[in-house]
Design a protein around this motif. Structure first.
Motif, PDB file in Angstrom:
ATOM      1  N   LEU A  15       1.318  -1.248   0.054  1.00  0.00           N
ATOM      2  CA  LEU A  15      -0.108  -0.207   0.214  1.00  0.00           C
ATOM      3  C   LEU A  15       0.574   0.969  -0.457  1.00  0.00           C
ATOM      4  CD1 LEU A  15      -2.806  -1.078   2.605  1.00  0.00           C
ATOM      5  CD2 LEU A  15      -2.944  -1.428   0.086  1.00  0.00           C
ATOM      6  N   GLY A  16       2.177   0.695   0.720  1.00  0.00           N
ATOM      7  CA  GLY A  16       2.791   2.240   0.983  1.00  0.00           C
ATOM      8  C   GLY A  16       2.021   3.594   1.598  1.00  0.00           C
ATOM      9  N   PHE A  17       2.406   4.724   1.228  1.00  0.00           N
ATOM     10  CA  PHE A  17       1.948   5.864   1.638  1.00  0.00           C
ATOM     11  C   PHE A  17       0.537   6.379   0.926  1.00  0.00           C
ATOM     12  CE2 PHE A  17       5.969   6.074   3.090  1.00  0.00           C
ATOM     13  CZ  PHE A  17       6.172   6.390   4.011  1.00  0.00           C
ATOM     14  N   GLN A  18       0.137   5.745   0.256  1.00  0.00           N
ATOM     15  CA  GLN A  18      -0.987   6.281  -0.065  1.00  0.00           C
ATOM     16  C   GLN A  18      -1.418   7.933  -0.820  1.00  0.00           C
ATOM     17  OE1 GLN A  18      -3.093   3.771   2.560  1.00  0.00           O
ATOM     18  NE2 GLN A  18      -3.903   2.490   0.960  1.00  0.00           N
ATOM     19  N   SER A  19      -0.261   8.290  -1.149  1.00  0.00           N
ATOM     20  CA  SER A  19      -0.089   9.848  -1.105  1.00  0.00           C
ATOM     21  C   SER A  19      -1.480  10.566  -2.131  1.00  0.00           C
ATOM     22  CB  SER A  19       0.858  10.245  -1.722  1.00  0.00           C
ATOM     23  OG  SER A  19       1.456   9.477  -2.144  1.00  0.00           O
ATOM     24  N   PRO A  20      -1.827  11.242  -2.493  1.00  0.00           N
ATOM     25  CA  PRO A  20      -3.184  12.050  -3.172  1.00  0.00           C
ATOM     26  C   PRO A  20      -1.992  12.459  -4.334  1.00  0.00           C
ATOM     27  CG  PRO A  20      -2.871  13.741  -1.504  1.00  0.00           C
ATOM     28  CD  PRO A  20      -1.529  12.481  -1.338  1.00  0.00           C
ATOM     29  N   GLN A  21      -2.706  12.112  -5.479  1.00  0.00           N
ATOM     30  CA  GLN A  21      -2.093  12.057  -7.511  1.00  0.00           C
ATOM     31  C   GLN A  21      -1.517  13.642  -7.366  1.00  0.00           C
ATOM     32  OE1 GLN A  21      -2.544   9.566  -9.081  1.00  0.00           O
ATOM     33  NE2 GLN A  21      -1.805  10.674 -10.501  1.00  0.00           N
ATOM     34  N   SER A  22      -1.851  14.327  -6.496  1.00  0.00           N
ATOM     35  CA  SER A  22      -1.193  15.607  -7.631  1.00  0.00           C
ATOM     36  C   SER A  22      -0.010  15.993  -6.433  1.00  0.00           C
ATOM     37  CB  SER A  22      -2.182  17.021  -6.133  1.00  0.00           C
ATOM     38  OG  SER A  22      -2.481  16.609  -4.594  1.00  0.00           O
ATOM     39  N   ILE A  23       0.863  15.180  -6.308  1.00  0.00           N
ATOM     40  CA  ILE A  23       1.744  15.437  -5.684  1.00  0.00           C
ATOM     41  C   ILE A  23       2.909  13.485  -5.893  1.00  0.00           C
ATOM     42  CG2 ILE A  23       1.607  16.450  -3.389  1.00  0.00           C
ATOM     43  CD1 ILE A  23       2.009  13.837  -1.403  1.00  0.00           C
ATOM     44  N   THR A  24       1.849  13.209  -6.780  1.00  0.00           N
ATOM     45  CA  THR A  24       3.068  11.626  -7.852  1.00  0.00           C
ATOM     46  C   THR A  24       4.233  12.453  -8.003  1.00  0.00           C
ATOM     47  OG1 THR A  24       0.609  10.925  -8.187  1.00  0.00           O
ATOM     48  CG2 THR A  24       2.649   9.875  -9.383  1.00  0.00           C
ATOM     49  N   TYR A  25       4.131  13.329  -9.117  1.00  0.00           N
ATOM     50  CA  TYR A  25       5.658  13.201  -9.214  1.00  0.00           C
ATOM     51  C   TYR A  25       6.596  13.989  -8.232  1.00  0.00           C
ATOM     52  CZ  TYR A  25       3.261  12.580 -13.845  1.00  0.00           C
ATOM     53  OH  TYR A  25       2.351  12.164 -14.903  1.00  0.00           O
TER      54      TYR A  25
END
Length: 312
Positions: A15-25
């Motif tokens: 699952l990892g940190f399940q960060s929002p798509q906006s900070i993917t890059y």
């Protein structure tokens, strides 16, 4: 009769940190830069110690092995994090998961032992200076380093052998950013009591005992430094120990919190943040800490740059 309807896990979903798509890059470039800096910094330490004759001392030989351990750890963890940050779906085979844990564990155990050896080296240099050269030399260092790596590999191999006797039947989801032991054992449908007992004993042997040795050694070191009549001598002694003490505090502090505090008392999010300290931050900071506060390494860098200019 064995049950035939038990599904054996072949694929692991992290699952990892399940960060929002906006900070993917942002996460992708952050992890990528950290990995590049970690590899370059530790390779620089290895190169400098190999190149400069002034750094051919036991302390720096141990430091090169610490750099090797950091490179192994970073390469085992960070590329997968870089990939996961970009694709958002972090899957690996069960075999790859066990392999990742194997190399992670080898690097962690070797780092614990190496930090203890480096502390003992400082203890002898400061508290027993007259006996230092007769106790510690290059040949002794090489023998101790070989034993350290062999012990690390043997202990982890024994642990992996115990894990492979378990049956893993699901679910196949690990709430972590890498294949650590605690979340891995939660996937087992076998009795994990024996494996957990082995892990506890190993944690005490590798995590607690070396840490106590380091604390006791530094008590003697500090007492000896305070008894020095020369202010310059005290400053030099503190300078040689401060970098190692900073690394030990950060590394053992986060490591012991994760593995010695029962997982029921801490959320997986806290565990993941603490895990970042010793899997990502420490390998990055080790060469920086030892370089910034070490005049001999700075001198070696200047010497190597000047030699390169002459060649060019």
């Amino acid at each position: 009769m064995h049950e035939t309807n038990v599904t054996i896990i072949t694929l692991i979903h992290l699952l990892g940190f399940q960060s929002p798509q906006s900070i993917t890059y942002f996460l992708f470039f952050l992890f990528f830069i950290i990995y590049c800096m970690t590899i370059c910094g530790n390779l620089l330490i290895i190169t400098l110690v190999s190149y400069s004759k002034n750094l051919h001392s036991p302390m720096y030989i141990f430091l090169t092995q610490l750099a090797v351990s950091d490179i192994l750890l970073a390469t085992d963890i960070l590329p997968n994090m870089v990939h996961a940050a970009l694709v958002k779906v972090n899957r690996m085979s069960f075999t790859d998961c066990i392999t990742q844990f194997y190399f992670f564990d080898v690097s962690e155990i070797s780092e614990c032992l190496l930090l203890t050896l480096m502390c003992y080296d400082r203890y002898l240099a400061i508290c027993k200076p007259l006996h230092y050269s007769s106790i510690v030399n290059t040949h002794v260092c090489l023998k101790v380093i070989i034993v350290t790596w062999m012990l690390s590999i043997s202990l982890v191999s024994f642990q992996i052998l115990a894990i492979t006797t378990l049956h893993f039947c699901g679910p196949n989801i690990i709430d972590h950013f890498f294949c650590d032991l605690a979340p891995l054992l939660e996937l087992s449908c076998s009795d994990t009591t024996l494996v957990q007992l082995q892990v506890t004993l190993l944690s005490v042997f590798i995590g607690v005992v070396p840490f106590l040795i380091i604390i006791i050694s530094y008590v003697y070191i500090i007492v000896t430094i305070l008894q020095m009549s020369s202010v310059t001598g005290r400053q030099k002694a503190f300078s040689t120990c401060s970098s190692h003490l900073a690394v030990v505090s950060m590394y053992y502090g986060s490591l012991d919190c994760v593995y010695l505090v029962p997982t029921r008392r801490q959320s997986w999010n806290i565990s993941k943040v603490l895990s970042l300290l010793y899997t990502v931050v420490t390998p990055l900071m080790n060469p920086i800490i030892y370089s910034l506060r070490n005049k001999e390494i700075k001198t070696a860098v200047e010497q190597m740059i000047n030699d390169l200019k002459k060649i060019i």
